[in-house]
Write a protein that holds these residues in place. Structure first.
Motif, PDB file in Angstrom:
ATOM      1  N   ALA A  48       0.834  -1.205   0.000  1.00 50.52           N
ATOM      2  CA  ALA A  48       0.000   0.000   0.000  1.00 50.52           C
ATOM      3  C   ALA A  48       0.865   1.250   0.000  1.00 50.52           C
ATOM      4  CB  ALA A  48      -0.935  -0.007   1.204  1.00 50.52           C
ATOM      5  N   LEU A  49       1.930   1.230   0.777  1.00 46.01           N
ATOM      6  CA  LEU A  49       2.816   2.384   0.862  1.00 46.01           C
ATOM      7  C   LEU A  49       3.624   2.592  -0.411  1.00 46.01           C
ATOM      8  CD1 LEU A  49       4.165   1.760   4.471  1.00 46.01           C
ATOM      9  CD2 LEU A  49       2.853   3.767   3.772  1.00 46.01           C
ATOM     10  N   VAL A  84      -2.965  10.098   4.920  1.00 45.82           N
ATOM     11  CA  VAL A  84      -3.333   8.716   4.606  1.00 45.82           C
ATOM     12  C   VAL A  84      -2.296   7.756   5.182  1.00 45.82           C
ATOM     13  CG1 VAL A  84      -3.628   7.044   2.737  1.00 45.82           C
ATOM     14  CG2 VAL A  84      -4.692   9.301   2.563  1.00 45.82           C
ATOM     15  N   ILE A  85      -1.024   8.125   5.069  1.00 45.81           N
ATOM     16  CA  ILE A  85       0.036   7.286   5.650  1.00 45.81           C
ATOM     17  C   ILE A  85      -0.140   7.188   7.162  1.00 45.81           C
ATOM     18  CG2 ILE A  85       2.519   7.119   6.075  1.00 45.81           C
ATOM     19  CD1 ILE A  85       2.907   8.456   3.317  1.00 45.81           C
ATOM     20  N   LEU A 120      10.024   5.348   4.204  1.00 41.40           N
ATOM     21  CA  LEU A 120      11.053   4.448   4.727  1.00 41.40           C
ATOM     22  C   LEU A 120      10.802   4.148   6.194  1.00 41.40           C
ATOM     23  CD1 LEU A 120      13.708   2.892   4.568  1.00 41.40           C
ATOM     24  CD2 LEU A 120      14.891   5.053   5.090  1.00 41.40           C
ATOM     25  N   ALA A 121      10.478   5.169   6.975  1.00 44.52           N
ATOM     26  CA  ALA A 121      10.235   4.960   8.403  1.00 44.52           C
ATOM     27  C   ALA A 121       9.105   3.962   8.622  1.00 44.52           C
ATOM     28  CB  ALA A 121       9.908   6.298   9.069  1.00 44.52           C
ATOM     29  N   GLU A 122       8.040   4.090   7.848  1.00 40.79           N
ATOM     30  CA  GLU A 122       6.902   3.171   8.011  1.00 40.79           C
ATOM     31  C   GLU A 122       7.265   1.752   7.588  1.00 40.79           C
ATOM     32  OE1 GLU A 122       4.368   3.937   9.647  1.00 40.79           O
ATOM     33  OE2 GLU A 122       4.673   6.101   9.734  1.00 40.79           O
ATOM     34  N   VAL A 123       8.005   1.620   6.496  1.00 43.01           N
ATOM     35  CA  VAL A 123       8.401   0.285   6.027  1.00 43.01           C
ATOM     36  C   VAL A 123       9.292  -0.390   7.069  1.00 43.01           C
ATOM     37  CG1 VAL A 123       9.827  -0.939   4.320  1.00 43.01           C
ATOM     38  CG2 VAL A 123       8.122   0.736   3.569  1.00 43.01           C
ATOM     39  N   ALA A 208      12.937   2.231  -0.505  1.00 42.14           N
ATOM     40  CA  ALA A 208      12.729   1.721   0.853  1.00 42.14           C
ATOM     41  C   ALA A 208      12.979   0.221   0.961  1.00 42.14           C
ATOM     42  CB  ALA A 208      11.313   2.057   1.312  1.00 42.14           C
ATOM     43  N   ARG A 209      12.563  -0.530  -0.039  1.00 47.31           N
ATOM     44  CA  ARG A 209      12.762  -1.987   0.040  1.00 47.31           C
ATOM     45  C   ARG A 209      14.252  -2.332   0.012  1.00 47.31           C
ATOM     46  NH1 ARG A 209       7.834  -2.359  -3.429  1.00 47.31           N
ATOM     47  NH2 ARG A 209       6.217  -3.353  -2.151  1.00 47.31           N
TER      48      ARG A 209
END
Length: 364
Positions: A48-49, A84-85, A120-123, A208-209
């Motif tokens: 989703a992100l 939304v995040i 990145l922080a959320e992942v 991010a991945r």
């Protein structure tokens, strides 16, 4: 954390189209509802992100560059994406018990493009890291103070604007001086990470991945016995050309404006708003010249001018209007060999680009 489901490109495209309609329609509730409903239906939060929200935000930037979105519309869409995040981060499906190390994620000072760092922080939180997200525009002394008290094992430093590279360099060396390695990311560091390597970052990731994978592999701590300065990394800074241009930016902009008015008397009838925009454009050119001198890389200026030519063309402004400003700067800086080299290269490439009609509003 929910179990990821297989989602094809067509499924992502449909979600992106729905989200695009919501954010450009300034409907925050619809935008959040689309993403949260997808989570309820089994879409994993990381997808989703990175496969829905991030591409929509990238399209927002592209459409602004092409003059199909106003600045206000771009800002509104970006604000909705951020909220939304936040809604996604509090959804039950995204809860992950931290079991990895502690990391600080921050944007360099004066860098306000916060979305890449936020993603990145959320992942990393989803993957089990304990994340301290410091947000946009973090002054280096404040970052170092935080590291002294937080126990973070690594810093993920984000920058989207190449003009922030000197500031990023100072932050990288300061973090390493207290034994904290730096993972650099963001468009400022180049599509291949060349500027991250140039500035001595311990690692670089394009997204991010990849950043999560690099962290999982481990990034060694810097050797505290090896002290270094920015000039140690970039010996060409000893010629002081970067320092001169950076310190005299205001004077250079004023001189260019004055000479342009003398060469083109019609400028004297510009409105205050037109004069302000012209001065801003010149200041951006001087900024890019300065960072080109800092890195000793011609491409930072030429790429920016090609992008700016596309922006001007999309707005009905003749892109050739850039050329006189470059000529004046070259004359003003004729005693500085690297300045002359960068400006000569920029003028040649700009002329070739305009002659070929290859201007596009793709962000640099």
């Amino acid at each position: 954390m929910n179990t990821p489901v297989t989602t094809g490109t067509d499924d992502f495209r449909g979600l992106r189209d729905q989200l695009w309609t919501a954010v450009t329609g300034r409907d925050e509730y619809a935008a959040a509802g689309i993403v949260l409903a997808a989570l309820d239906d089994g879409l994993d939060a990381e997808s989703a992100l990175l496969d829905v929200i991030a591409p929509v935000q990238e399209k927002v930037g592209t459409e602004w560059a092409a003059n199909r979105l106003t600045v206000a519309a771009e800002h509104a869409a970006s604000a909705i994406a951020d909220r939304v995040i936040a809604a996604l981060a509090h959804h039950p499906a995204t809860r992950t018990v931290p079991h990895l190390g502690r990391i600080t994620v921050a944007c360099v000072d004066r860098e306000w493009h916060v979305l890449p760092a936020r993603l990145l922080a959320e992942v990393l939180s989803l993957r089990g890291w304990r994340v301290d997200f410091l947000g946009a525009q973090v002054p280096t002394p404040h970052l170092i103070s935080h590291l002294h008290t937080s126990g973070a094992e690594i810093v993920a430093l984000s920058s989207s604007l190449p003009t922030r590279l000197p500031t990023a360099h100072a932050a990288i060396t300061a973090c390493q001086a207290i034994g904290v390695p730096v993972l650099a990311g963001g468009a400022a560091f180049g599509p291949d990470g060349r500027y991250a390597r140039l500035l001595g970052a311990n690692a670089w990731a394009p997204d991010a991945r990849t950043a999560a994978r690099r962290l999982a592999d481990g990034i060694p701590a810097p050797d505290l016995a090896v002290g270094r300065t920015q000039v140690d990394d970039l010996p060409h800074l000893a010629d002081q050309e970067y320092t001169y241009v950076a310190r005299n930016q205001g004077q250079l902009v004023r001189e260019v404006m004055l000479q342009l008015e003398n060469a083109f008397p019609a400028m004297r009838s510009y409105t205050d708003r037109q004069r302000e925009h012209t001065a801003e454009d010149i200041a951006h050119i001087v900024d890019r010249l300065a960072v080109g001198l800092y890195t000793d890389d011609d491409e930072l200026l030429t790429t920016f001018l090609t992008w700016t030519a596309g922006i001007l063309t999309a707005r009905g402004v003749p892109a050739m209007s850039l050329r006189p400003a470059l000529d004046i700067l070259a004359a003003e800086l004729q005693d500085f060999p690297r300045c002359v080299r960068l400006l000569d290269h920029a003028r040649l490439l700009l002329d070739a680009t305009l002659a070929a009609g290859h201007t596009s509003g793709v962000p640099a």
